[in-house]
Enzyme design. Structure first.
Site, PDB file in Angstrom:
ATOM      1  N   GLY A  39       0.816  -1.209   0.000  1.00 57.51           N
ATOM      2  CA  GLY A  39       0.000   0.000   0.000  1.00 57.51           C
ATOM      3  C   GLY A  39       0.850   1.259   0.000  1.00 57.51           C
ATOM      4  O   GLY A  39       2.024   1.220  -0.351  1.00 57.51           O
ATOM      5  N   ASN A  40       0.193   2.393   0.361  1.00 61.86           N
ATOM      6  CA  ASN A  40       0.823   3.707   0.280  1.00 61.86           C
ATOM      7  C   ASN A  40       1.389   3.893  -1.138  1.00 61.86           C
ATOM      8  O   ASN A  40       2.571   4.169  -1.330  1.00 61.86           O
ATOM      9  CB  ASN A  40       1.916   3.862   1.345  1.00 61.86           C
ATOM     10  N   ALA A  43       3.748   6.605  -7.764  1.00 61.21           N
ATOM     11  CA  ALA A  43       3.842   6.403  -9.212  1.00 61.21           C
ATOM     12  C   ALA A  43       4.619   5.129  -9.572  1.00 61.21           C
ATOM     13  O   ALA A  43       4.377   4.529 -10.621  1.00 61.21           O
ATOM     14  CB  ALA A  43       4.486   7.618  -9.859  1.00 61.21           C
ATOM     15  N   HIS A  45       4.451   2.193  -7.986  1.00 62.55           N
ATOM     16  CA  HIS A  45       3.492   1.081  -7.949  1.00 62.55           C
ATOM     17  C   HIS A  45       2.551   1.148  -9.168  1.00 62.55           C
ATOM     18  O   HIS A  45       2.226   0.120  -9.762  1.00 62.55           O
ATOM     19  CB  HIS A  45       2.628   1.150  -6.690  1.00 62.55           C
ATOM     20  N   ASP A 159      13.759  -3.070  -5.661  1.00 60.51           N
ATOM     21  CA  ASP A 159      14.090  -4.101  -4.668  1.00 60.51           C
ATOM     22  C   ASP A 159      14.692  -5.282  -5.430  1.00 60.51           C
ATOM     23  O   ASP A 159      14.063  -6.329  -5.576  1.00 60.51           O
ATOM     24  CB  ASP A 159      12.829  -4.509  -3.905  1.00 60.51           C
ATOM     25  N   SER A 194       9.962   5.638  -3.493  1.00 58.32           N
ATOM     26  CA  SER A 194       9.800   4.690  -2.394  1.00 58.32           C
ATOM     27  C   SER A 194       8.875   5.308  -1.358  1.00 58.32           C
ATOM     28  O   SER A 194       8.919   6.527  -1.125  1.00 58.32           O
ATOM     29  CB  SER A 194      11.170   4.418  -1.749  1.00 58.32           C
ATOM     30  N   SER A 195       8.058   4.465  -0.729  1.00 55.92           N
ATOM     31  CA  SER A 195       7.180   4.973   0.332  1.00 55.92           C
ATOM     32  C   SER A 195       8.006   5.573   1.463  1.00 55.92           C
ATOM     33  O   SER A 195       7.544   6.460   2.179  1.00 55.92           O
ATOM     34  CB  SER A 195       6.310   3.845   0.889  1.00 55.92           C
ATOM     35  N   ARG A 196       9.224   5.081   1.641  1.00 56.68           N
ATOM     36  CA  ARG A 196      10.047   5.554   2.767  1.00 56.68           C
ATOM     37  C   ARG A 196      10.678   6.922   2.501  1.00 56.68           C
ATOM     38  O   ARG A 196      11.237   7.522   3.412  1.00 56.68           O
ATOM     39  CB  ARG A 196      11.115   4.510   3.120  1.00 56.68           C
TER      40      ARG A 196
HETATM   41  O1  PAF Z   1       7.995  -4.926  -2.164  1.00 56.27           O
HETATM   42  C1  PAF Z   1       7.071  -4.919  -1.320  1.00 56.27           C
HETATM   43  O2  PAF Z   1       6.284  -3.961  -1.234  1.00 56.27           O
HETATM   44  C2  PAF Z   1       6.911  -6.102  -0.399  1.00 56.27           C
HETATM   45  O3  PAF Z   1       8.141  -6.613  -0.015  1.00 56.27           O
HETATM   46  C3  PAF Z   1       5.998  -7.201  -0.974  1.00 56.27           C
HETATM   47  C4  PAF Z   1       6.604  -7.829  -2.225  1.00 56.27           C
HETATM   48  C5  PAF Z   1       4.636  -6.626  -1.303  1.00 56.27           C
HETATM   49  C6  PAF Z   1       5.818  -8.322   0.058  1.00 56.27           C
HETATM   50  O4  PAF Z   1       5.228  -7.846   1.225  1.00 56.27           O
END
Ligand code: PAF
Length: 287
Positions: A39-40, A43, A45, A159, A194-196
């Site tokens: 979630g959160n 762009a 995602h 990631d 990144s959400s962070r």
């Molecule tokens: O990349 C992420 O957001 C998370 O690690 C995932 C793949 C949704 C697993 O919780």
């Protein structure tokens, strides 16, 4: 139970309902893609949703902040939860369903079955600083794969270690699911989305793109045949001087994270703390 209102993607929380909807699509011969998220949504995602839509007839986005991939002193409680905005954004992005299971649906057995990721993949790079993290990721993704049973799943290359591990998970367990990687989405100044990033203060945000600039310089240096250890020292000093605290900066094989091999895909990966944000980034190095 399904939550639906105009413009929003319906949020499904019940496993039977998820299965029934996916079965209808499959019976109609449709190809189903899954985009797993916590979630959160930003762009980055939404670019994964777009990539999924180009490869499948139906797109399911899962939203679940997975407790098993957070260490005891990590930001599980503080992790931003923005479900209403996420469902709105997914509606605009043409996502067919948001799969939003409660914790008991994802983990019916408290302390239940967990995937053990092989040490060579899990204990290096991010795994070295986040023990158990990739076991948590692999365990939740395997559950998501079993719940949704998609034809394919799309993950971000930001990631990169996670993507590599999940490719191996699917291959090693003979899962009938294609694992696709999608290039990192960046802000105008190169910072990987990144959400962070929202943990950064304004002055930290201004320094953060240095991580990407260093990677670009390192790629150029390697292509020019310069010595890796002096390139690395220069990059680490530049990061530290700007106030970042690097955890690792590695040039490795893009296939197994081992030493780079001439003629096969290679990758540069970096992680650094900047204030309260742990930032990661990576770039391919063309052989
Ligand atoms: O990349 C992420 O957001 C998370 O690690 C995932 C793949 C949704 C697993 O919780």
């Amino acid at each position: 139970m399904t939550e639906q209102s105009p413009g929003k993607t319906p949020a499904v929380t019940c496993l039977d309902e998820l299965r029934a909807r996916v079965r209808c699509w499959r019976d109609a011969g449709e190809r189903v893609a899954l985009v797993p998220t916590m979630g959160n949504l930003h762009a980055g995602h939404l670019a994964l949703v777009d990539a999924a839509r180009r490869q499948a007839d139906r797109v399911v986005v899962s939203i679940f902040v997975n407790p098993t991939q957070f260490g005891p002193n990590e930001d599980f409680d503080a992790y931003p939860r923005t479900l209403e905005q996420d469902l709105q954004a997914l509606g605009q992005a043409g996502c067919d369903m948001a799969w939003c299971p409660e914790r008991q649906v994802m983990y019916p057995l408290d302390g239940g079955f967990m995937v053990k990721v092989p040490a060579g993949l899990a204990d290096t790079l991010c795994g070295r600083y986040r023990p158990g993290h990739f076991d948590g990721v692999a365990s939740v993704v395997l559950r998501l794969f079993n719940q949704v049973q998609p034809d394919l799943a799309v993950f971000g290359e930001k990631d990169f270690q996670q993507l590599l591990i999940l490719r191996w998970l699917a291959r090693d367990l003979s899962l009938p699911i294609e694992v696709h990687g999608h290039p990192t989405q960046r802000d105008h100044d190169g910072l990987a989305l990144s959400s962070r990033n929202q943990y950064l203060s304004d002055s930290e945000r201004a320094k953060a793109p240095l991580l990407h600039r260093c990677l670009c310089d390192l790629v150029e240096g390697l292509k020019a045949g310069r010595d890796w250890s002096s390139l690395k020292d220069t990059a680490l000093s530049a990061l530290e001087k700007a106030g970042l605290k690097p955890q690792y900066l590695v040039w490795c094989s893009a296939e197994d994270l081992g030493p780079p091999r001439p003629g096969s895909p290679q990758r540069l990966l970096v992680a650094a703390w900047l204030g309260k944000a742990r930032l990661i980034d990576n770039l391919p190095v063309d052989p």
